[in-house]
Design a protein around this motif. Structure first.
Motif, PDB file in Angstrom:
ATOM      1  N   ARG A 298      52.055  47.299  46.266  1.00 24.10           N
ATOM      2  CA  ARG A 298      52.559  46.178  45.731  1.00 24.10           C
ATOM      3  C   ARG A 298      53.927  46.366  45.408  1.00 24.10           C
ATOM      4  O   ARG A 298      54.840  45.355  45.745  1.00 24.10           O
ATOM      5  CB  ARG A 298      51.887  45.952  44.049  1.00 24.10           C
ATOM      6  N   VAL A 299      54.646  47.430  45.319  1.00 23.57           N
ATOM      7  CA  VAL A 299      56.190  47.557  45.192  1.00 23.57           C
ATOM      8  C   VAL A 299      56.891  47.737  46.460  1.00 23.57           C
ATOM      9  O   VAL A 299      58.081  47.706  46.493  1.00 23.57           O
ATOM     10  CB  VAL A 299      56.308  48.858  44.369  1.00 23.57           C
TER      11      VAL A 299
ATOM     12  N   VAL B 224      38.534  39.389  47.096  1.00 20.57           N
ATOM     13  CA  VAL B 224      39.373  39.674  45.693  1.00 20.57           C
ATOM     14  C   VAL B 224      40.048  38.481  45.686  1.00 20.57           C
ATOM     15  O   VAL B 224      40.231  37.451  46.911  1.00 20.57           O
ATOM     16  CB  VAL B 224      40.358  40.887  45.583  1.00 20.57           C
ATOM     17  N   PRO B 225      40.693  37.884  44.619  1.00 16.86           N
ATOM     18  CA  PRO B 225      41.088  36.411  44.600  1.00 16.86           C
ATOM     19  C   PRO B 225      42.389  36.378  45.435  1.00 16.86           C
ATOM     20  O   PRO B 225      43.228  37.659  45.551  1.00 16.86           O
ATOM     21  CB  PRO B 225      41.475  36.380  42.928  1.00 16.86           C
ATOM     22  N   VAL B 226      42.683  35.529  45.820  1.00 20.38           N
ATOM     23  CA  VAL B 226      44.067  35.140  46.744  1.00 20.38           C
ATOM     24  C   VAL B 226      45.256  35.782  46.043  1.00 20.38           C
ATOM     25  O   VAL B 226      46.199  36.098  46.441  1.00 20.38           O
ATOM     26  CB  VAL B 226      44.102  33.733  46.962  1.00 20.38           C
ATOM     27  N   ALA B 227      45.305  35.261  44.489  1.00 22.60           N
ATOM     28  CA  ALA B 227      46.624  35.711  43.851  1.00 22.60           C
ATOM     29  C   ALA B 227      46.878  37.160  43.888  1.00 22.60           C
ATOM     30  O   ALA B 227      47.959  37.561  43.883  1.00 22.60           O
ATOM     31  CB  ALA B 227      46.471  35.317  42.238  1.00 22.60           C
ATOM     32  N   GLN B 228      45.809  37.984  43.656  1.00 25.14           N
ATOM     33  CA  GLN B 228      45.733  39.554  43.844  1.00 25.14           C
ATOM     34  C   GLN B 228      46.314  39.806  45.079  1.00 25.14           C
ATOM     35  O   GLN B 228      47.003  40.794  45.329  1.00 25.14           O
ATOM     36  CB  GLN B 228      44.452  40.011  43.508  1.00 25.14           C
TER      37      GLN B 228
ATOM     38  N   GLU C 125      49.876  39.009  45.456  1.00 25.13           N
ATOM     39  CA  GLU C 125      50.912  40.081  44.956  1.00 25.13           C
ATOM     40  C   GLU C 125      50.932  41.299  45.570  1.00 25.13           C
ATOM     41  O   GLU C 125      51.899  42.282  45.548  1.00 25.13           O
ATOM     42  CB  GLU C 125      50.079  40.498  43.562  1.00 25.13           C
ATOM     43  N   LEU C 126      49.991  41.686  46.413  1.00 24.32           N
ATOM     44  CA  LEU C 126      49.933  42.739  47.395  1.00 24.32           C
ATOM     45  C   LEU C 126      50.549  42.455  48.608  1.00 24.32           C
ATOM     46  O   LEU C 126      50.499  43.554  49.601  1.00 24.32           O
ATOM     47  CB  LEU C 126      48.690  43.504  47.436  1.00 24.32           C
ATOM     48  N   HIS C 127      50.931  41.362  48.847  1.00 19.93           N
ATOM     49  CA  HIS C 127      51.816  40.859  50.081  1.00 19.93           C
ATOM     50  C   HIS C 127      50.789  40.978  51.273  1.00 19.93           C
ATOM     51  O   HIS C 127      50.958  41.397  52.367  1.00 19.93           O
ATOM     52  CB  HIS C 127      52.999  41.672  50.357  1.00 19.93           C
TER      53      HIS C 127
END
Length: 589
Positions: free
Chosen positions: A179-180, A570-574, A577-579
């Motif tokens: 994520r980072v 998994v949700p698109v939002a997640q 967030e993980l690019h």
């Protein structure tokens, strides 16, 4: 909540009160008296519910299969003993029965179903079965015994990272997006290989770890995407040092856990000999059958399949004699042909010896017409064929023939009851350093890229890569590789040479393994190690063919968990967030 386990109630407790918890294994109503077999992980005890105890009797009348109960009562001697269970001389007269949790109708009867998918979907029910309870408790004892053995001998239990860097070890990595660090990934370790080598360079001398490992590869009965291994590494050792130490460990463990006396010294066999005699680098020595090379006997025959393979430096013509095999039917022979076809065979030639004394007239074979009398006699003499035997033949590329003839050896050995009831361990040593991947057009490491060659000279290795022998070794037990290891490369110039032979450029090697190449420059000691498959050893001790039977929550052969429905979207939002973005696969690709 309880004072005793169900399976541990015995005659020493007669006339004593007990409180038990467990599941209803069976409930029987005999002439007004109710009998409940109450089960926990230690076993089963019979509970008697008398109609004079109205409250307990009412509760007992309503309980069903796999209800979870708490029973309080008094232990008494059984009138009719049941010698099949260890609590068979006692029973518990119930004073009170509490339903801790009712159970709806189960999807299967625990001791009856053979539907593997159903058992995996409801794994928590399958794990209640006594066989599974015993297997998992045995596994616990196995791991505990390994730890105690190694702790007592100066090994340090050191954890290595789970989130690490992708490395080529023969299978695909499972990747974890960061994520980072946008667009970058961790890899789950296929093994702690590089970290344990670095620990030797750090001066820890003896390391071990009960390690979780992950490989994204096609599954079989003895493979899982995540598995457990005993990982070990030693500094300042040669092959025999490692082998002797772990051989002592395996002997001690099998004695403690399974009361099995393994050989005082495991035999050693080279890779070349194992493949030549048994068609496998993990031969099952319980089967006495062996392959015999017969190329010299068939080089000049009219049968091109034999003659061409016999004249090819990379070819092989091998025979397998099956004593008493002349009673095989044509249908059975065809089934064996289909079996070896799965392992690369284009056909299976055979000669049935009905009467050796009659020469050609005493033989039945579709290939006999292509062979003269002298060749037939030479072939039968070479394999030691007698009246009543069957001889099978394979011809073609050496590795392919070895593979399918080795598979045939195992098949007929098992089908004909030729597997000795014994434990047959051995070391297979002197593996080839590389094998050539024709499709990729380059060499690949037979073990892994960090295995040391037997030669110390880089120029020698590069000049003779095709025939180079490694310092690798495998421990094999009853046809199963239970441990594999090697002496590692400890000099940077040799490691760079091996990378080069594997088609890994200097830039790629620096990008993927720069930390290792750097570490090798700072006085890296000679070192080596081995890893044992905990799942495989547990399965062997439990007497099961599949490691799934000794893993609490295994995956299917398609790498799915039927119980939790993993993997799952998994949700698109997640993902955002993980690019990460999911690209739909082209069905035509």
């Amino acid at each position: 909540m309880r004072t005793h386990y169900c399976g541990l109630v015995d005659e020493t407790l007669i006339d004593h009160p007990v409180a038990l918890c467990g599941w209803v294994d069976t409930r029987r109503d005999h002439g007004g008296v109710i009998f409940i077999d109450l089960r926990d992980h230690e076993g089963v005890v019979q509970v008697v519910v008398d109609p004079d105890n109205a409250a307990a009797f009412k509760t007992a009348s309503a309980v069903g299969y796999e209800y979870c109960l708490r029973v309080t009562g008094t232990v008494r001697r059984r009138v009719s003993a049941n010698e099949r269970v260890k609590t068979g001389h006692v029973e518990v007269l119930a004073e009170r029965i509490e339903v801790l949790n009712a159970a709806r109708d189960l999807p299967f009867v625990l001791h009856e179903t053979t539907n593997e998918d159903l058992k995996l979907k409801y794994r928590y029910l399958d794990l209640r079965r006594p066989d599974m309870q015993r297997a998992m408790r045995m596994r616990t004892r196995l791991v505990s015994a390994l730890r105690r053995h190694l702790d007592a001998r100066g090994f340090q239990d050191i954890e290595t990272p789970i989130l690490t860097k992708a490395t080529p070890e023969g299978a695909r990595d499972y990747l974890v997006p960061s994520r980072v660090h946008a667009g970058e990934f961790y890899a789950l370790p296929q093994s702690p290989q590089l970290f344990k080598q670095l620990l030797m360079m750090a001066g820890f001398d003896r390391y071990y770890q009960i390690a979780r490992c992950f490989r994204d590869e096609d599954l079989r009965a003895d493979r899982q995407p995540e598995f457990t291994q005993l990982d070990m590494e030693f500094a300042f050792v040669e092959e025999r040092d490692v082998q002797d130490a772990v051989e002592d460990m395996i002997r001690a463990i099998f004695k403690e856990i399974a009361d099995v006396e393994l050989a005082a010294a495991f035999p050693r066999m080279t890779y070349e000999e194992a493949v030549r005699r048994y068609g496998s680098d993990k031969p099952d020595l319980r089967i006495a059958l062996e392959l015999v090379d017969v190329a010299e006997q068939v080089k000049q025959v009219e049968f091109k399949v034999f003659a061409e393979a016999a004249s090819d430096p990379d070819g092989r013509v091998a025979a397998l004699r099956l004593p008493g095999g002349a009673d095989l039917t044509r249908k059975q022979i065809d089934e064996l042909g289909a079996h070896v076809a799965k392992h690369g065979a284009k056909g299976l030639a055979w000669i049935r010896v009905d009467d050796r004394a009659k020469g050609r007239e005493g033989l039945n074979s579709p290939i006999a017409k292509f062979l003269d009398d002298a060749t037939l006699t030479a072939l039968l003499d070479k394999v030691g064929a007698q009246t009543g035997d069957m001889v099978f033949f394979g011809a073609g590329e050496y590795k392919t023939v070895s593979d399918f003839m080795g598979a045939l050896r195992l098949k007929v050995g098992r089908d004909r009851g030729l597997v000795e009831n014994a434990w047959k361990p051995l070391w297979v040593v002197d593996f080839p350093m590389f094998e050539y991947d024709a499709e990729a057009g380059r060499y690949v490491a037979l073990h892994h890229p960090f295995t040391a060659p037997k030669v110390d000279d880089v120029a020698d290795l590069k000049a003779n890569a095709k025939i180079a022998v490694s310092r690798g070794y495998d421990m094999v037990l009853n046809g199963n590789e239970i441990g594999g290891g090697s002496i590692r490369i400890h000099r940077p110039e040799m490691q760079s040479a091996v990378f080069d032979l594997l088609g890994i450029s200097a830039d790629e090697a620096q990008a993927k393994f720069g930390f290792l190449l750097e570490a090798l420059k700072f006085g890296a000691p000679p070192h080596g190690g081995i890893a044992f498959g905990i799942d495989r050893i547990a399965a062997l001790i439990a007497g099961t063919e599949s490691i799934r039977d000794v893993i609490a929550f295994p995956k299917t052969t398609s790498a799915q968990c039927l119980m939790t429905a993993a993997p799952s979207p998994v949700p698109v939002a997640q993902l955002t967030e993980l690019h990460v973005r999911v690209v739909e696969r082209d069905p035509k690709a």
